[in-house]
Design an enzyme around this catalytic site. Structure first.
Site, PDB file in Angstrom:
ATOM      1  N   ARG A  61       0.909  -1.340   0.122  1.00 52.31           N
ATOM      2  CA  ARG A  61      -0.040  -0.774  -0.181  1.00 52.31           C
ATOM      3  C   ARG A  61       0.927   1.006   0.182  1.00 52.31           C
ATOM      4  NH1 ARG A  61      -2.074   1.847   4.642  1.00 52.31           N
ATOM      5  NH2 ARG A  61      -4.148   3.060   4.354  1.00 52.31           N
ATOM      6  N   ARG A  87     -10.468   4.580  -1.510  1.00 52.30           N
ATOM      7  CA  ARG A  87      -9.054   3.999  -0.593  1.00 52.30           C
ATOM      8  C   ARG A  87      -8.592   4.866   0.320  1.00 52.30           C
ATOM      9  NH1 ARG A  87      -8.008  -0.783  -2.585  1.00 52.30           N
ATOM     10  NH2 ARG A  87      -8.929  -0.916  -5.331  1.00 52.30           N
ATOM     11  N   ILE A  88      -7.941   4.281   2.127  1.00 51.59           N
ATOM     12  CA  ILE A  88      -7.593   4.522   2.695  1.00 51.59           C
ATOM     13  C   ILE A  88      -5.973   5.213   2.323  1.00 51.59           C
ATOM     14  CG2 ILE A  88      -7.456   4.478   5.241  1.00 51.59           C
ATOM     15  CD1 ILE A  88      -9.685   2.697   5.600  1.00 51.59           C
ATOM     16  N   LEU A  89      -5.717   6.069   2.241  1.00 52.27           N
ATOM     17  CA  LEU A  89      -4.758   6.523   2.304  1.00 52.27           C
ATOM     18  C   LEU A  89      -3.516   6.491   3.256  1.00 52.27           C
ATOM     19  CD1 LEU A  89      -5.525  10.067  -0.225  1.00 52.27           C
ATOM     20  CD2 LEU A  89      -4.506   7.987  -1.147  1.00 52.27           C
ATOM     21  N   THR A 104     -14.531  14.549   0.674  1.00 53.21           N
ATOM     22  CA  THR A 104     -16.477  15.014   0.695  1.00 53.21           C
ATOM     23  C   THR A 104     -17.011  13.289   1.057  1.00 53.21           C
ATOM     24  OG1 THR A 104     -18.410  15.707  -0.858  1.00 53.21           O
ATOM     25  CG2 THR A 104     -16.038  14.678  -2.253  1.00 53.21           C
ATOM     26  N   HIS A 105     -18.102  13.893   1.853  1.00 53.27           N
ATOM     27  CA  HIS A 105     -18.324  12.265   3.000  1.00 53.27           C
ATOM     28  C   HIS A 105     -19.585  12.125   2.604  1.00 53.27           C
ATOM     29  CE1 HIS A 105     -18.207   9.056   4.840  1.00 53.27           C
ATOM     30  NE2 HIS A 105     -18.740   9.515   5.701  1.00 53.27           N
ATOM     31  N   ASP A 137      -7.504  13.046   7.671  1.00 58.59           N
ATOM     32  CA  ASP A 137      -5.930  13.385   9.152  1.00 58.59           C
ATOM     33  C   ASP A 137      -6.154  11.878   8.558  1.00 58.59           C
ATOM     34  OD1 ASP A 137      -7.927  12.486   9.775  1.00 58.59           O
ATOM     35  OD2 ASP A 137      -8.356  14.269  11.343  1.00 58.59           O
ATOM     36  N   GLY A 139      -6.768   9.880  10.243  1.00 56.30           N
ATOM     37  CA  GLY A 139      -7.875   8.631  10.644  1.00 56.30           C
ATOM     38  C   GLY A 139      -8.754   8.873   9.130  1.00 56.30           C
ATOM     39  N   ASP A 141     -12.416   9.238   7.841  1.00 57.07           N
ATOM     40  CA  ASP A 141     -13.348  10.300   7.839  1.00 57.07           C
ATOM     41  C   ASP A 141     -13.147  10.944   8.638  1.00 57.07           C
ATOM     42  OD1 ASP A 141     -14.003   9.412   5.327  1.00 57.07           O
ATOM     43  OD2 ASP A 141     -15.177   8.071   6.705  1.00 57.07           O
TER      44      ASP A 141
HETATM   45  C1  GRF Z   1     -19.638  10.607  -3.361  1.00 54.80           C
HETATM   46  O1  GRF Z   1     -21.220  10.238  -2.448  1.00 54.80           O
HETATM   47  C2  GRF Z   1     -18.859  10.587  -2.052  1.00 54.80           C
HETATM   48  O2  GRF Z   1     -18.997  11.262  -1.258  1.00 54.80           O
HETATM   49  C3  GRF Z   1     -19.002   8.612  -1.802  1.00 54.80           C
HETATM   50  O3  GRF Z   1     -18.830   8.286  -3.429  1.00 54.80           O
HETATM   51  C4  GRF Z   1     -20.010   9.597  -3.852  1.00 54.80           C
HETATM   52  C5  GRF Z   1     -19.042   9.267  -5.326  1.00 54.80           C
HETATM   53  O4  GRF Z   1     -19.635   9.661  -6.262  1.00 54.80           O
HETATM   54  N1  GRF Z   1     -17.825   8.659  -0.947  1.00 54.80           N
HETATM   55  P1  GRF Z   1     -18.959  10.133  -7.926  1.00 54.80           P
HETATM   56  O5  GRF Z   1     -18.588   9.494  -8.124  1.00 54.80           O
HETATM   57  O6  GRF Z   1     -18.650  11.884  -7.791  1.00 54.80           O
HETATM   58  O7  GRF Z   1     -20.380  10.615  -8.554  1.00 54.80           O
END
Ligand code: GRF
Length: 195
Positions: A61, A87-89, A104-105, A137, A139, A141
């Site tokens: 990884r 993927r977790i970095l 973005t989550h 960071d 962790g 999210d």
């Molecule tokens: C988004 O809701 C993102 O937050 C999540 O996966 C989705 C990706 O959507 N982790 P897209 O590929 O931008 O359409």
């Protein structure tokens, strides 16, 4: 900025559309992915270079992330956006870019972190969820929040229906947040210090 994706790339598309306007103060220099993601087609359409660094081509990884970082840094971005990068970095990657690495989550963090946020919100019987944009960071999210927007969960709504509604809000919030960062209305160093 450099945008990293794993899937369809609708958030990436929203950024590309926004950055197409001369009035928007940020530009996408490159798009990267961990697989030959469908969303890379958006980059092609806008003439933005892209790269794929797939973990299956590396022994570890860490080696994968090192190559990913090399590709990102080649473009010398002021900001790196994880937009559906699944993927977790490793910590080294995060430390090298922090605090100019945002994600973005699809939930109101700290509720429902991880890869199944929408499913988890419905399973928990939550009546509200939303979107969080945060500094990454080490962790999963857990980084300092930059912006959040909430959304009511409708009775009987399926995971995919809810996720589609979340993504409408998410795209708007991401475009607005990147704008605010570019205009220096949000200072990521400050955000990282406060939280
Ligand atoms: C988004 O809701 C993102 O937050 C999540 O996966 C989705 C990706 O959507 N982790 P897209 O590929 O931008 O359409």
């Amino acid at each position: 900025m450099v945008v990293l994706i794993s899937g369809g790339g609708s958030n990436l598309r929203a950024l590309l559309d926004a950055a197409d306007s001369p009035l928007y103060p940020a530009r996408i220099m490159a798009v990267g992915a961990d697989n030959p993601a469908d969303g890379l087609a958006h980059a092609d359409l806008f003439g933005v270079p892209s790269f794929v660094v797939s973990p299956s081509n590396f022994d570890s990884r860490e080696a994968w992330a090192e190559m990913l970082l090399e590709n990102v840094n080649f473009f010398k971005p002021d900001l790196v956006v994880l937009a559906g990068f699944m993927r977790i970095l490793p910590a080294e990657f995060v430390r090298a870019l922090s605090p100019k690495l945002i994600n973005t989550h699809p939930s109101l963090l700290p509720n429902f972190p991880g890869a199944h946020a929408v499913h988890d919100a419905i399973s928990a019987g939550a009546t509200e969820t939303g979107v969080t944009i945060h500094v990454v960071d080490e962790g999963v999210d857990t980084g300092p929040h930059i912006a959040q927007r909430s959304l009511k969960i409708l009775p009987g709504e399926s995971e995919s229906e809810l996720h589609e509604r979340i993504k409408v809000v998410e795209r708007e919030l991401l475009v607005e947040t990147v704008l605010a960062i570019a205009e220096k209305k949000i200072d990521l160093n400050q955000v990282s210090k406060i939280s």
